[in-house]
Design an enzyme around this catalytic site. Structure first.
Site, PDB file in Angstrom:
ATOM      1  N   SER A 160      64.900  48.074 -35.210  1.00  0.00           N
ATOM      2  CA  SER A 160      65.963  49.019 -34.868  1.00  0.00           C
ATOM      3  C   SER A 160      65.668  49.599 -33.487  1.00  0.00           C
ATOM      4  CB  SER A 160      66.004  50.147 -35.917  1.00  0.00           C
ATOM      5  OG  SER A 160      66.778  51.241 -35.474  1.00  0.00           O
ATOM      6  N   TYR A 173      62.326  56.207 -41.351  1.00  0.00           N
ATOM      7  CA  TYR A 173      62.923  54.939 -40.940  1.00  0.00           C
ATOM      8  C   TYR A 173      62.348  54.486 -39.598  1.00  0.00           C
ATOM      9  CZ  TYR A 173      66.468  51.386 -39.957  1.00  0.00           C
ATOM     10  OH  TYR A 173      67.111  50.202 -39.675  1.00  0.00           O
TER      11      TYR A 173
END
Length: 254
Positions: A160, A173
């Site tokens: 990401s 995350y």
């Protein structure tokens, strides 16, 4: 981590049936990017191993893939509870049917809590790290012998933008994706003198359920769809990318 700077892959157009005679595993195949990638790989002739935790959604992916003359093995596997034995059993099933694996796209993951570091609940942190990191390691360990049985193979993790640079309130995350990028670099270096290449993809802001969960007030119609960014996913499974290992490819570079 090192980001691949030549963006020619964004316009990659594979040859017809370029993945024929290849066996590719896709985790997270029940929905979103995983489902889209599985369908595109099938279009190009790849036999598929599809992993997902939701049988109904996985069946929907199977129905799409069945339009193409490829072999498919679909397995329910919940990374939240899977053990090392489960991953090795999966590898044994693949070994029995194909004896090798030419590619693996590890697309499954969860978002977890979006909050300040000081507010992270350890139970949630453990869940995110279990699914986004521990399961990726265990699955990769189980698949490595099969990937090494192929003449040229590709292992692709999913990262990401917040795995490149930390961002406030992305907590667990972001940390999990930093770990995935470290895993990619380390494995890439360990296998740099072999025919196995190891890279990761940062899909960027894409019209998926996870993005909607992270940004509930965002207009999804301004985002690219999974299909829009598939050239990157096709490129890393194609032998055209055989010279790249240990890198991240941004599917939507700034």
């Amino acid at each position: 981590m090192a980001v691949w700077q030549n963006h020619d892959y964004l316009h990659f157009q594979p040859q017809t049936n370029s993945l024929e005679n290849k066996v590719i595993l896709v985790s997270g195949a029940s929905d979103g990017l995983g489902r889209c990638a599985a369908i595109e790989y099938a279009k190009l002739g790849a036999d598929l191993v599809l992993l997902g935790r939701n049988r109904d959604k996985l069946t929907q992916t199977m129905e799409k893939v069945s339009q193409y003359p490829v072999q498919t093995l679909a397995i329910d596997l919940d990374f939240a509870s899977a053990t090392a034995e489960d991953y090795h059993s999966l590898a044994a099933n693949i070994e029995a049917q194909w004896h090798r694996l030419d590619g693996a796209l590890l697309s499954a993951g969860i978002l977890g809590q979006l909050c300040a570091i000081k507010d992270i609940q350890i139970a949630n942190f453990d869940e995110v790290m279990n699914i986004n990191v521990r399961s990726q390691l265990l699955l990769a360990q189980a698949l490595l012998p099969l990937l090494n049985n192929a003449p040229s193979s590709s292992l692709v993790f999913t990262t990401s933008t917040v795995g490149h640079a930390g961002r406030a309130l992305w907590g667990s995350y972001a940390m999990s994706k930093f770990a995935v990028e470290g895993l990619t670099q380390t494995l890439g270096d360990e296998y740099k003198d072999t025919t196995l290449r190891v890279n990761c993809i940062n899909p960027g802001a894409t019209r998926t359920q996870m993005r909607a969960q992270a940004k509930p007030d965002e207009d999804p119609m301004v985002l690219k769809t999974p299909l829009d960014i598939m050239p990157t996913y096709l490129y890393l499974m194609d032998d055209a990318s055989a010279h790249i290992t240990g890198y991240c490819l941004d599917a939507q570079p700034k």
